[in-house]
Design an enzyme around this catalytic site. Structure first.
Site, short mmCIF file in Angstrom:
data_model
loop_
_atom_site.label_atom_id
_atom_site.label_comp_id
_atom_site.label_asym_id
_atom_site.label_seq_id
_atom_site.Cartn_x
_atom_site.Cartn_y
_atom_site.Cartn_z
N ASP A 180 169.05 -4.55 -42.19
CA ASP A 180 169.77 -3.32 -41.78
C ASP A 180 170.78 -3.74 -40.18
O ASP A 180 169.99 -4.36 -39.75
CB ASP A 180 169.33 -2.58 -41.59
CG ASP A 180 169.14 -1.79 -42.86
OD1 ASP A 180 168.70 -2.46 -43.84
OD2 ASP A 180 168.11 -0.61 -42.51
N ASP A 194 173.21 -1.14 -49.08
CA ASP A 194 173.95 0.78 -48.93
C ASP A 194 175.00 1.15 -49.66
O ASP A 194 175.06 1.75 -50.15
CB ASP A 194 173.25 0.76 -47.49
CG ASP A 194 171.83 0.29 -46.70
OD1 ASP A 194 171.02 0.63 -48.36
OD2 ASP A 194 171.46 0.67 -46.02
#
Length: 251
Positions: A180, A194
Protein backbone atom coordinates in the site's frame (compact mmCIF):
# COMPACT_ATOMS: atom_id res chain seq x y z
CA UNK A 1 -102.35 -68.58 -54.79
CA UNK A 2 -103.76 -66.36 -57.47
CA UNK A 3 -105.88 -63.65 -56.10
CA UNK A 4 -104.40 -63.89 -52.53
CA UNK A 5 -103.97 -60.44 -51.01
CA UNK A 6 -100.56 -59.57 -49.46
CA UNK A 7 -100.52 -58.04 -46.04
CA UNK A 8 -99.92 -54.29 -46.30
CA UNK A 9 -97.72 -54.42 -43.15
CA UNK A 10 -95.13 -56.69 -44.73
CA UNK A 11 -92.42 -54.62 -46.45
CA UNK A 12 -91.26 -55.56 -49.84
CA UNK A 13 -87.72 -57.04 -49.61
CA UNK A 14 -86.79 -55.38 -52.84
CA UNK A 15 -87.49 -51.91 -51.49
CA UNK A 16 -86.84 -52.23 -47.70
CA UNK A 17 -83.02 -52.01 -47.90
CA UNK A 18 -81.82 -48.43 -48.49
CA UNK A 19 -79.20 -47.78 -51.11
CA UNK A 20 -75.60 -48.26 -50.04
CA UNK A 21 -74.14 -45.21 -48.39
CA UNK A 22 -77.46 -43.44 -47.92
CA UNK A 23 -78.33 -44.49 -44.38
CA UNK A 24 -75.00 -43.31 -42.95
CA UNK A 25 -74.24 -46.80 -41.62
CA UNK A 26 -72.46 -48.03 -44.70
CA UNK A 27 -70.19 -46.39 -47.18
CA UNK A 28 -69.79 -46.96 -50.86
CA UNK A 29 -66.45 -48.65 -50.22
CA UNK A 30 -67.73 -50.81 -47.30
CA UNK A 31 -65.41 -48.89 -44.95
CA UNK A 32 -66.46 -47.89 -41.43
CA UNK A 33 -67.49 -44.28 -40.98
CA UNK A 34 -64.65 -41.91 -40.03
CA UNK A 35 -64.39 -41.12 -36.33
CA UNK A 36 -65.43 -37.59 -35.41
CA UNK A 37 -62.58 -35.13 -35.49
CA UNK A 38 -61.29 -34.23 -32.07
CA UNK A 39 -59.64 -30.97 -31.28
CA UNK A 40 -56.05 -31.36 -30.23
CA UNK A 41 -53.86 -28.83 -28.56
CA UNK A 42 -50.62 -28.02 -30.28
CA UNK A 43 -47.74 -28.17 -27.91
CA UNK A 44 -44.99 -25.84 -29.11
CA UNK A 45 -41.62 -27.49 -29.43
CA UNK A 46 -38.24 -25.94 -29.03
CA UNK A 47 -38.17 -25.33 -32.77
CA UNK A 48 -41.46 -23.42 -32.57
CA UNK A 49 -40.34 -21.27 -29.65
CA UNK A 50 -39.20 -17.81 -30.57
CA UNK A 51 -35.74 -16.75 -29.38
CA UNK A 52 -35.70 -15.03 -26.02
CA UNK A 53 -35.14 -11.33 -26.68
CA UNK A 54 -33.72 -10.89 -23.19
CA UNK A 55 -30.86 -13.36 -23.72
CA UNK A 56 -27.80 -11.90 -25.48
CA UNK A 57 -26.63 -13.55 -28.66
CA UNK A 58 -23.46 -15.68 -28.58
CA UNK A 59 -21.59 -12.99 -30.52
CA UNK A 60 -22.55 -10.31 -27.99
CA UNK A 61 -21.57 -12.52 -25.07
CA UNK A 62 -18.16 -13.15 -26.60
CA UNK A 63 -17.64 -9.40 -26.99
CA UNK A 64 -18.69 -8.79 -23.39
CA UNK A 65 -16.36 -11.52 -22.09
CA UNK A 66 -13.54 -9.99 -24.13
CA UNK A 67 -14.33 -6.58 -22.60
CA UNK A 68 -14.36 -8.06 -19.10
CA UNK A 69 -10.99 -9.74 -19.70
CA UNK A 70 -9.49 -6.54 -21.16
CA UNK A 71 -10.64 -4.46 -18.17
CA UNK A 72 -9.36 -7.10 -15.75
CA UNK A 73 -5.93 -7.12 -17.40
CA UNK A 74 -5.80 -3.30 -17.30
CA UNK A 75 -6.72 -3.24 -13.60
CA UNK A 76 -4.19 -5.96 -12.76
CA UNK A 77 -1.31 -4.45 -14.73
CA UNK A 78 -1.80 -0.93 -13.37
CA UNK A 79 -1.91 -2.29 -9.84
CA UNK A 80 1.24 -4.35 -10.15
CA UNK A 81 3.20 -1.69 -12.06
CA UNK A 82 2.39 1.07 -9.54
CA UNK A 83 3.33 -1.25 -6.68
CA UNK A 84 6.68 -1.95 -8.31
CA UNK A 85 7.30 1.80 -8.74
CA UNK A 86 6.33 2.44 -5.12
CA UNK A 87 8.71 -0.25 -3.88
CA UNK A 88 11.53 1.44 -5.80
CA UNK A 89 10.75 5.12 -5.20
CA UNK A 90 9.53 4.92 -1.60
CA UNK A 91 11.97 2.37 -0.25
CA UNK A 92 13.34 4.86 2.31
CA UNK A 93 9.95 4.89 4.07
CA UNK A 94 9.63 8.70 3.93
CA UNK A 95 6.25 10.15 2.92
CA UNK A 96 6.09 12.38 -0.11
CA UNK A 97 3.29 14.85 -0.87
CA UNK A 98 1.15 14.26 -3.91
CA UNK A 99 -1.85 16.59 -3.54
CA UNK A 100 -0.51 18.61 -0.66
CA UNK A 101 -0.88 16.66 2.56
CA UNK A 102 -4.38 15.48 1.62
CA UNK A 103 -3.01 12.62 -0.48
CA UNK A 104 0.58 11.53 0.09
CA UNK A 105 2.80 8.67 -1.01
CA UNK A 106 3.81 6.48 1.92
CA UNK A 107 4.94 2.87 1.61
CA UNK A 108 3.61 0.24 4.01
CA UNK A 109 3.11 -3.51 3.91
CA UNK A 110 -0.40 -4.45 4.96
CA UNK A 111 -1.02 -7.99 6.28
CA UNK A 112 -4.78 -7.39 6.43
CA UNK A 113 -7.49 -5.81 4.31
CA UNK A 114 -8.37 -2.16 3.83
CA UNK A 115 -7.91 -0.01 6.94
CA UNK A 116 -5.61 -2.80 8.19
CA UNK A 117 -8.63 -4.90 9.14
CA UNK A 118 -7.85 -8.54 9.81
CA UNK A 119 -4.13 -7.87 10.15
CA UNK A 120 -3.73 -10.92 12.34
CA UNK A 121 -5.72 -13.22 10.03
CA UNK A 122 -3.97 -13.03 6.70
CA UNK A 123 -5.11 -16.50 5.68
CA UNK A 124 -8.73 -15.39 6.09
CA UNK A 125 -8.08 -12.43 3.79
CA UNK A 126 -6.59 -14.78 1.22
CA UNK A 127 -9.60 -17.12 1.44
CA UNK A 128 -11.97 -14.18 1.02
CA UNK A 129 -10.08 -13.02 -2.06
CA UNK A 130 -10.33 -16.49 -3.60
CA UNK A 131 -14.05 -16.55 -2.80
CA UNK A 132 -14.49 -13.21 -4.55
CA UNK A 133 -12.78 -14.57 -7.66
CA UNK A 134 -15.08 -17.61 -7.73
CA UNK A 135 -18.15 -15.39 -7.24
CA UNK A 136 -17.10 -13.09 -10.10
CA UNK A 137 -16.64 -16.03 -12.46
CA UNK A 138 -20.02 -17.48 -11.46
CA UNK A 139 -21.88 -14.19 -11.92
CA UNK A 140 -20.17 -13.55 -15.26
CA UNK A 141 -21.84 -16.66 -16.76
CA UNK A 142 -25.04 -14.65 -17.21
CA UNK A 143 -23.28 -11.55 -18.52
CA UNK A 144 -25.32 -9.41 -20.92
CA UNK A 145 -24.42 -5.83 -19.98
CA UNK A 146 -21.41 -3.74 -20.96
CA UNK A 147 -21.50 -1.81 -17.68
CA UNK A 148 -21.54 -5.05 -15.71
CA UNK A 149 -18.64 -6.35 -17.80
CA UNK A 150 -16.60 -3.27 -16.80
CA UNK A 151 -17.55 -3.57 -13.12
CA UNK A 152 -16.76 -7.28 -12.94
CA UNK A 153 -13.52 -6.76 -14.87
CA UNK A 154 -12.37 -4.11 -12.39
CA UNK A 155 -13.20 -6.39 -9.46
CA UNK A 156 -11.47 -9.36 -11.06
CA UNK A 157 -8.26 -7.50 -11.89
CA UNK A 158 -8.08 -5.79 -8.49
CA UNK A 159 -8.74 -9.01 -6.59
CA UNK A 160 -6.05 -10.79 -8.59
CA UNK A 161 -3.63 -7.92 -7.91
CA UNK A 162 -3.97 -8.09 -4.14
CA UNK A 163 -4.07 -11.90 -4.22
CA UNK A 164 -0.76 -11.88 -6.10
CA UNK A 165 0.80 -9.96 -3.21
CA UNK A 166 -0.40 -12.64 -0.79
CA UNK A 167 1.70 -15.23 -2.59
CA UNK A 168 4.75 -13.32 -3.93
CA UNK A 169 5.39 -10.74 -1.20
CA UNK A 170 7.08 -11.73 2.07
CA UNK A 171 6.41 -13.93 3.93
CA UNK A 172 4.60 -15.51 0.95
CA UNK A 173 2.60 -18.71 0.83
CA UNK A 174 -0.76 -16.94 0.94
CA UNK A 175 0.28 -14.84 3.94
CA UNK A 176 2.19 -12.15 2.09
CA UNK A 177 1.66 -8.49 2.91
CA UNK A 178 -0.08 -6.27 0.36
CA UNK A 179 1.87 -3.24 -0.87
CA UNK A 180 0.00 0.00 0.00
CA UNK A 181 1.34 3.47 -0.79
CA UNK A 182 -1.54 5.97 -1.21
CA UNK A 183 -2.07 7.85 2.07
CA UNK A 184 -5.48 9.53 2.16
CA UNK A 185 -5.09 12.37 4.67
CA UNK A 186 -3.73 9.89 7.21
CA UNK A 187 -7.10 8.13 7.40
CA UNK A 188 -5.95 4.99 5.62
CA UNK A 189 -3.35 3.87 3.10
CA UNK A 190 -4.31 1.90 0.01
CA UNK A 191 -3.20 1.08 -3.50
CA UNK A 192 -4.50 1.24 -7.08
CA UNK A 193 -6.36 -2.06 -6.70
CA UNK A 194 -8.40 -0.46 -3.93
CA UNK A 195 -9.31 2.38 -6.30
CA UNK A 196 -10.61 -0.12 -8.86
CA UNK A 197 -12.57 -1.98 -6.18
CA UNK A 198 -14.24 1.24 -5.00
CA UNK A 199 -15.00 2.25 -8.59
CA UNK A 200 -16.51 -1.16 -9.35
CA UNK A 201 -18.60 -1.04 -6.18
CA UNK A 202 -19.94 2.41 -7.07
CA UNK A 203 -20.85 1.21 -10.58
CA UNK A 204 -22.62 -1.86 -9.22
CA UNK A 205 -24.63 0.29 -6.80
CA UNK A 206 -25.63 2.58 -9.68
CA UNK A 207 -26.71 -0.39 -11.81
CA UNK A 208 -28.73 -1.76 -8.91
CA UNK A 209 -30.48 1.61 -8.45
CA UNK A 210 -31.28 1.68 -12.17
CA UNK A 211 -32.61 -1.87 -11.93
CA UNK A 212 -30.20 -3.27 -14.52
CA UNK A 213 -29.28 -6.92 -13.98
CA UNK A 214 -26.13 -8.75 -14.98
CA UNK A 215 -27.93 -10.04 -18.08
CA UNK A 216 -28.59 -6.45 -19.17
CA UNK A 217 -32.35 -6.53 -18.59
CA UNK A 218 -34.15 -4.09 -16.36
CA UNK A 219 -36.17 -5.37 -13.43
CA UNK A 220 -39.43 -3.98 -14.82
CA UNK A 221 -38.86 -5.84 -18.10
CA UNK A 222 -38.23 -9.09 -16.23
CA UNK A 223 -41.42 -8.62 -14.20
CA UNK A 224 -43.43 -7.81 -17.32
CA UNK A 225 -42.11 -10.91 -19.09
CA UNK A 226 -42.93 -13.07 -16.06
CA UNK A 227 -46.47 -11.65 -15.90
CA UNK A 228 -47.01 -12.27 -19.62
CA UNK A 229 -45.73 -15.82 -19.28
CA UNK A 230 -48.04 -16.48 -16.33
CA UNK A 231 -51.02 -15.09 -18.28
CA UNK A 232 -50.18 -17.31 -21.25
CA UNK A 233 -50.07 -20.41 -19.06
CA UNK A 234 -53.34 -19.40 -17.40
CA UNK A 235 -55.14 -19.06 -20.75
CA UNK A 236 -53.83 -22.34 -22.15
CA UNK A 237 -56.05 -24.67 -20.00
CA UNK A 238 -59.16 -22.64 -20.89
CA UNK A 239 -58.41 -22.99 -24.61
CA UNK A 240 -57.89 -26.73 -24.17
CA UNK A 241 -61.25 -27.13 -22.38
CA UNK A 242 -63.07 -25.21 -25.10
CA UNK A 243 -61.46 -27.30 -27.82
CA UNK A 244 -62.39 -30.52 -25.97
CA UNK A 245 -66.00 -29.42 -25.61
CA UNK A 246 -66.16 -28.58 -29.30
CA UNK A 247 -64.80 -31.99 -30.16
CA UNK A 248 -67.37 -33.64 -27.87
CA UNK A 249 -70.23 -31.73 -29.51
CA UNK A 250 -69.13 -32.89 -32.95
CA UNK A 251 -68.90 -36.48 -31.65
Amino acid sequence: MPGEARSPLTPDPATSTPPRGVDGASSPDDQPAAAPERATRHTPSDADAAPNPGRPSPQKRRRLFALLALVAVMAYVTDQVTKAIALSALADGQPRPFIGDVIRFKLIFNPGAALSLGAGNTWIMTAIAVGVLVAIIFVAKGLGSRAWAIALGLLLGAALGNLTDRFVRPPGGGQGHVVDFLDYNRWFIGNVADIWIVGAAALIVLLALLGIGVDGRRDRDVRAAAAADAETHAEAPAETDSASRAGGDRA
